[in-house]
Design an enzyme around this catalytic site. Structure first.
Site, PDB file in Angstrom:
ATOM      1  N   TYR A 163      -4.358   3.338 -24.354  1.00 36.38           N
ATOM      2  CA  TYR A 163      -3.004   3.043 -23.251  1.00 36.38           C
ATOM      3  C   TYR A 163      -1.911   2.373 -24.145  1.00 36.38           C
ATOM      4  CZ  TYR A 163      -7.661   2.470 -20.893  1.00 36.38           C
ATOM      5  OH  TYR A 163      -8.930   3.328 -20.338  1.00 36.38           O
ATOM      6  N   TRP A 196       0.609  -1.477 -18.226  1.00 31.55           N
ATOM      7  CA  TRP A 196      -0.528  -1.846 -17.626  1.00 31.55           C
ATOM      8  C   TRP A 196      -0.527  -2.480 -16.481  1.00 31.55           C
ATOM      9  CZ3 TRP A 196      -1.165   2.635 -20.306  1.00 31.55           C
ATOM     10  CH2 TRP A 196      -1.838   3.187 -19.814  1.00 31.55           C
ATOM     11  N   TRP A 229      -2.323  -4.450 -14.265  1.00 28.84           N
ATOM     12  CA  TRP A 229      -2.936  -5.712 -13.804  1.00 28.84           C
ATOM     13  C   TRP A 229      -3.760  -6.131 -15.669  1.00 28.84           C
ATOM     14  CZ3 TRP A 229      -8.957  -5.544 -11.712  1.00 28.84           C
ATOM     15  CH2 TRP A 229      -9.818  -4.088 -12.334  1.00 28.84           C
ATOM     16  N   TYR A 269      -0.972   9.319 -24.314  1.00 28.78           N
ATOM     17  CA  TYR A 269      -1.131   9.343 -23.516  1.00 28.78           C
ATOM     18  C   TYR A 269      -0.776  10.656 -23.051  1.00 28.78           C
ATOM     19  CZ  TYR A 269      -3.131   6.848 -19.650  1.00 28.78           C
ATOM     20  OH  TYR A 269      -3.653   7.418 -17.892  1.00 28.78           O
ATOM     21  N   GLN A 282      -2.198  -0.882  -8.468  1.00 25.97           N
ATOM     22  CA  GLN A 282      -3.189  -1.714  -8.864  1.00 25.97           C
ATOM     23  C   GLN A 282      -3.239  -3.015  -8.476  1.00 25.97           C
ATOM     24  OE1 GLN A 282      -3.333  -1.839 -13.462  1.00 25.97           O
ATOM     25  NE2 GLN A 282      -4.918  -0.702 -13.377  1.00 25.97           N
ATOM     26  N   ASP A 335     -12.155   3.701 -12.498  1.00 30.64           N
ATOM     27  CA  ASP A 335     -11.499   4.830 -12.323  1.00 30.64           C
ATOM     28  C   ASP A 335     -12.700   5.548 -11.783  1.00 30.64           C
ATOM     29  OD1 ASP A 335      -9.194   3.188 -13.556  1.00 30.64           O
ATOM     30  OD2 ASP A 335      -9.412   5.347 -14.928  1.00 30.64           O
ATOM     31  N   GLU A 385     -12.935  -3.746 -24.799  1.00 27.84           N
ATOM     32  CA  GLU A 385     -12.265  -2.521 -23.590  1.00 27.84           C
ATOM     33  C   GLU A 385     -13.504  -3.188 -22.596  1.00 27.84           C
ATOM     34  OE1 GLU A 385     -11.084   0.906 -23.215  1.00 27.84           O
ATOM     35  OE2 GLU A 385     -10.789   0.961 -20.910  1.00 27.84           O
TER      36      GLU A 385
HETATM   37  C1  DGY Z   1      -6.555   5.831 -17.826  1.00 27.80           C
HETATM   38  O1  DGY Z   1      -5.435   7.272 -18.355  1.00 27.80           O
HETATM   39  O2  DGY Z   1      -8.407   5.981 -17.227  1.00 27.80           O
HETATM   40  C2  DGY Z   1      -6.276   4.828 -17.038  1.00 27.80           C
HETATM   41  O3  DGY Z   1      -7.383   3.645 -16.506  1.00 27.80           O
HETATM   42  C3  DGY Z   1      -5.261   5.397 -15.665  1.00 27.80           C
HETATM   43  O4  DGY Z   1      -4.555   4.049 -15.688  1.00 27.80           O
END
Ligand code: DGY
Length: 423
Positions: free
Chosen positions: A33, A37, A39, A85, A106, A162, A388
């Protein structure tokens, strides 16, 4: 706990936040990531606030630099193009804001964190009052245009959870025929068993294309999308955020009356998400009226929002969860056949959600449950590091490592002060 002392975990947590700092904003973790982002950033600010208040405010301010003219605060801010990404800015084509960004939002946790920090830095908090107010109003206008009192998501990513099974059936209505071929990057960085499946990604990309085709016009999206699902997570987090915004309005001499009206609507709306068979607040497909048949970790978030009418039933459900897993709180009902203990939001425990649930339990006098969740969170991180998310059966570290929000929760919740086995 491993051989490190709690103090060294504190230092490791601070090092993670410093290491993920890209100059005014923090990435959730390098590689997986690589952008800001929404949140994630707000929780990172909560962690920074324990040792560097100026840096905490910068995190919040840089997030709001990306706010769209319509009030939306995007879920990803793309300050550079990062090849690690997918999907990046060229896929989103969301150019309505001052910075390149995604086209969805979000969970709105910012007002809650800003209210926590406001007493020490009232001037900086006051400068964020209007942006927060505009963002909250956007949620009501864009994601509850009929004033039902429940907030819908237009993309699974908007919920922050997600690949929750709740989105599976509503997602069947999404046409993926135009998605074409694409290369995911996440599965080259994380075990595929811990990430969403290709079927989920096809839907994610089709819904991005749906927004692109409508110029990210929220009114058109709400009117036309096949995927419009009321989320107990967003609804409760927004209600809590509205209460915190109201406290800021009082502190800054601003008119609380419009906020009161929004609070009343969300309080009343919660009942639409109650499913007595599940003993839980659940998601609801706003296109079909169908409610999810199971509980998730978000089912407990109404307590975080001060909605206690169903406290006894929720405690019963939490107790049931606690008998099926070793570590609370699994993101999905552990007694369901769809429970998948290591796959992202289909089972694993997440420190940020634990913090919100425990905060709600403490607010309504359930200190023992709050302490249990806090202790479990300390054990998960103490045993497995700043992952995570975590397997709720065996504390397996899952997803990305050196994760900003896990480090932030460790610091902000004072988890270094918990001695193993004391709760
Ligand atoms: C991802 O790319 O997995 C994210 O959670 C999207 O916000």
């Amino acid at each position: 706990m491993d051989d490190q002392t709690p103090k060294s975990h504190d230092e490791a947590a601070r090092d993670i936040l410093r290491g993920n700092d890209r100059g005014g904003f923090t990435v959730p973790t390098a590689g997986l990531y690589p952008y800001q982002w929404n949140w994630d950033s707000v929780f990172a600010a909560m962690g920074f606030a324990t040792f560097d208040r100026d840096r905490a405010w910068r995190e919040l301010e840089t997030l709001f630099e990306a706010q769209w003219p319509d009030g939306m605060v995007p879920h990803i801010v793309f300050r550079a193009d990062e090849p690690s990404y997918f999907p990046g800015p060229s896929v989103w084509q969301a150019d309505k804001g001052p910075l390149p960004s995604s086209g969805i939002s979000q969970p709105p946790v910012a007002a809650t964190v800003i209210a926590r920090l406001a007493a020490q830095d009232p001037d900086r908090a006051a400068r964020l009052f209007d942006p927060l107010d505009r963002w909250h109003r956007w949620w009501h206008a864009a994601r509850d245009p009929d004033g039902t009192g429940v907030i819908a998501i237009t993309h699974p990513w908007e919920s922050g959870r997600d690949n929750l099974p709740d989105w599976d059936r509503p997602g069947d209505a999404v046409d993926v025929s135009g998605v074409g071929t694409y290369t995911r990057r996440d599965t080259s960085l994380v075990d595929t068993d811990q990430r969403p499946k290709k079927k989920d990604y096809d839907r994610y990309l089709a819904l991005v294309q749906f927004g692109v085709d409508r110029g990210w016009d929220y009114a058109r999206i709400a009117a036309e999308t096949p995927f419009f699902v009321a989320d107990p997570g967003i609804t409760a987090i927004l209600l809590r955020a509205e209460r915190d915004l109201r406290a800021l309005a009082e502190a800054f001499g601003r008119d609380p009356v419009p906020i009161d009206a929004r609070i009343a609507r969300l309080e009343a709306g919660h009942e639409r998400l109650w499913n007595p068979d599940a003993g839980a607040y659940v998601s609801r497909n706003m296109r079909t009226g169908e409610r999810a048949p199971w509980a998730t970790s978000a089912s407990f978030l109404p307590l975080f929002a001060g909605v206690t009418a169903r406290k006894a039933e929720l405690l019963g459900t939490l107790d049931r969860f606690s008998r099926s897993v070793r570590y609370l709180v699994p993101s999905f009902d552990p007694d369901s056949e769809l429970f998948d203990p290591l796959r992202y939001w289909r089972g694993p425990a997440w420190a940020i959600v634990n913090w919100m649930i425990a905060d709600g339990l403490r607010q309504c006098g359930e200190d023992a449950w709050a302490a249990r969740i806090r202790s479990d969170t300390a054990k998960l991180i103490g045993e497995s590091g700043f992952a995570e998310y975590f397997g709720p059966l065996g504390a397996e570290p899952c997803g990305g490592g050196s994760f900003s929000w896990t480090a932030a929760i460790w610091l902000a919740w004072g988890l270094g002060t918990i001695n193993e086995g004391t709760v």
